[in-house]
Motif scaffolding. Structure first.
Motif, PDB file in Angstrom:
ATOM      1  N   GLU A  16     -40.635  -0.221  14.955  1.00  0.00           N
ATOM      2  CA  GLU A  16     -40.245   0.964  15.715  1.00  0.00           C
ATOM      3  C   GLU A  16     -40.347   0.632  17.204  1.00  0.00           C
ATOM      4  O   GLU A  16     -41.427   0.299  17.703  1.00  0.00           O
ATOM      5  CB  GLU A  16     -41.161   2.144  15.371  1.00  0.00           C
ATOM      6  CG  GLU A  16     -40.767   3.440  16.050  1.00  0.00           C
ATOM      7  CD  GLU A  16     -41.673   4.598  15.669  1.00  0.00           C
ATOM      8  OE1 GLU A  16     -41.421   5.726  16.145  1.00  0.00           O
ATOM      9  OE2 GLU A  16     -42.638   4.368  14.903  1.00  0.00           O
ATOM     10  N   GLU A  71     -40.650   0.459  21.155  1.00  0.00           N
ATOM     11  CA  GLU A  71     -41.381   1.131  22.215  1.00  0.00           C
ATOM     12  C   GLU A  71     -41.184   0.332  23.499  1.00  0.00           C
ATOM     13  O   GLU A  71     -41.248  -0.900  23.496  1.00  0.00           O
ATOM     14  CB  GLU A  71     -42.865   1.202  21.856  1.00  0.00           C
ATOM     15  CG  GLU A  71     -43.705   2.018  22.816  1.00  0.00           C
ATOM     16  CD  GLU A  71     -45.132   2.167  22.316  1.00  0.00           C
ATOM     17  OE1 GLU A  71     -45.520   3.271  21.916  1.00  0.00           O
ATOM     18  OE2 GLU A  71     -45.855   1.151  22.335  1.00  0.00           O
ATOM     19  N   ASN A 116     -39.723  -4.341  25.386  1.00  0.00           N
ATOM     20  CA  ASN A 116     -40.376  -3.911  24.147  1.00  0.00           C
ATOM     21  C   ASN A 116     -41.311  -4.978  23.594  1.00  0.00           C
ATOM     22  O   ASN A 116     -41.428  -6.074  24.154  1.00  0.00           O
ATOM     23  CB  ASN A 116     -39.323  -3.504  23.111  1.00  0.00           C
ATOM     24  CG  ASN A 116     -38.307  -4.593  22.884  1.00  0.00           C
ATOM     25  OD1 ASN A 116     -38.627  -5.774  22.945  1.00  0.00           O
ATOM     26  ND2 ASN A 116     -37.063  -4.215  22.649  1.00  0.00           N
ATOM     27  N   LYS A 157     -41.543   5.703  23.059  1.00  0.00           N
ATOM     28  CA  LYS A 157     -40.718   5.253  21.943  1.00  0.00           C
ATOM     29  C   LYS A 157     -39.257   5.605  22.215  1.00  0.00           C
ATOM     30  O   LYS A 157     -38.943   6.726  22.625  1.00  0.00           O
ATOM     31  CB  LYS A 157     -41.189   5.893  20.640  1.00  0.00           C
ATOM     32  CG  LYS A 157     -42.589   5.460  20.242  1.00  0.00           C
ATOM     33  CD  LYS A 157     -42.975   5.999  18.874  1.00  0.00           C
ATOM     34  CE  LYS A 157     -44.424   5.630  18.534  1.00  0.00           C
ATOM     35  NZ  LYS A 157     -44.649   4.177  18.511  1.00  0.00           N
TER      36      LYS A 157
END
Length: 310
Positions: free
Chosen positions: A157, A159, A254, A276
């Motif tokens: 995921e 970020e 990221n 995020k």
């Protein structure tokens, strides 16, 4: 009724290379022989497989569907033949975003080779989401999560957080009069954020618009966007990363870009907020190929390596 079998590998090669001449070179035959085999196959199917406009070549809707069906069958035949002959090498084409490939995947490939010496990996880099098709690759890392006939497994995921070079960090400390890491963290987390007084690096590729990455960052802090800040604009996250390495300013990157296997990190995370993006990265491959050894090896290895990501 079986199609003319000799035409099938010719069709797959032309579709994969998007060229009659390149297919002729790969198969070591004349271009007229390639055209002849495609014509035989099209006559048998009663459908056109390609649009031809001058030198431009494109698969028709029927051609794309046929390629998706027969390419897997041709691969299985090749794998079965190699196994009988005692040739165990498995070749997998992996489609992956360019920044992920350069900063995270490639530094780890020697370990993949050590663990699976018979797995040959071809990397297909993509700026945007790759087309989930056998024509593109066998295995994908993508933010897409839905396509009929494919399996998806969550990998990461995304970020974003501020980073800068060692040199630029000293500029930040000097301007904020922060002599210790604790002082720096306290000053960077004050409201409004002091980052607005430094040069900020923005990239276009995540939100398809410059400044949007930093707008989300300031919004996450419930702060207004600083209109007077100096911004350096780049089209891609990779360029923003490299600009930060050369001390042009502060960039938003990221986790996987900060997971290079090096003795010393080129960039440092600043001790302040992250946010995020809403993008989730997935492993994707055809459900019909889930039991293939190469697919299983690559999936297991990627998942194990990704565990180090926050």
């Amino acid at each position: 009724m079986l199609p003319p079998l000799k035409s099938l590998p010719v069709f797959e090669t032309v579709a994969r290379l998007n060229s009659f001449s390149l297919a002729a070179n790969e198969l070591n035959v004349s271009q007229s022989a390639i055209s002849h085999q495609i014509k035989i196959l099209e006559n048998h199917l009663g459908e056109s497989l390609f649009y031809r406009q001058g030198r431009h070549l494109e698969l028709t809707k029927e051609g794309r569907h046929y390629l998706d069906v027969i390419s897997h069958s041709l691969l299985q035949i090749a794998q079965a033949t190699n196994k009988i002959k005692g040739e165990q090498t498995t070749h997998i084409r992996l489609a992956v975003y360019s920044s992920f490939a350069v900063y995270w995947l490639i530094p780890r490939l020697p370990e993949l080779k050590r663990q699976h010496p018979n797995l040959e990996l071809s990397i297909e880099m993509s700026d945007g989401s790759p087309d989930l098709s056998d024509r593109t690759a066998d295995f994908f890392i993508t933010v897409e999560k839905e396509k009929r006939g494919f399996l998806f497994e969550s990998l990461y995921e995304e970020e974003l957080f501020p980073v800068c070079s060692h040199t630029y960090l000293e500029i930040i400390k000097s301007r904020l009069n922060a002599t210790t890491d604790k002082e720096l963290a306290n000053k960077l987390n004050t409201i409004p954020s002091p980052l607005a007084q430094f040069s900020l690096i923005t990239s276009y590729s995540i939100y398809d618009r410059h400044l949007e990455d930093w707008k989300h960052w300031f919004k996450n802090l419930k702060q207004p966007f600083p209109v007077s800040t100096q911004f350096h604009r780049f089209s891609h996250l990779m360029l923003a990363y490299e600009a930060a390495k050369h001390s042009l300013g502060i960039a938003l990157v990221n986790d996987y870009m900060m997971n290079e296997i090096t003795d010393e990190a080129a960039l440092l995370k600043l001790p302040c907020s992250a946010f995020k993006t809403g993008d989730n990265f997935y492993l994707a491959y055809k459900e019909s190929r889930k039991n293939e050894e190469g697919i299983q090896y690559l999936k297991k290895w990627l998942c194990e390596e990704a565990k180090a990501l926050p």
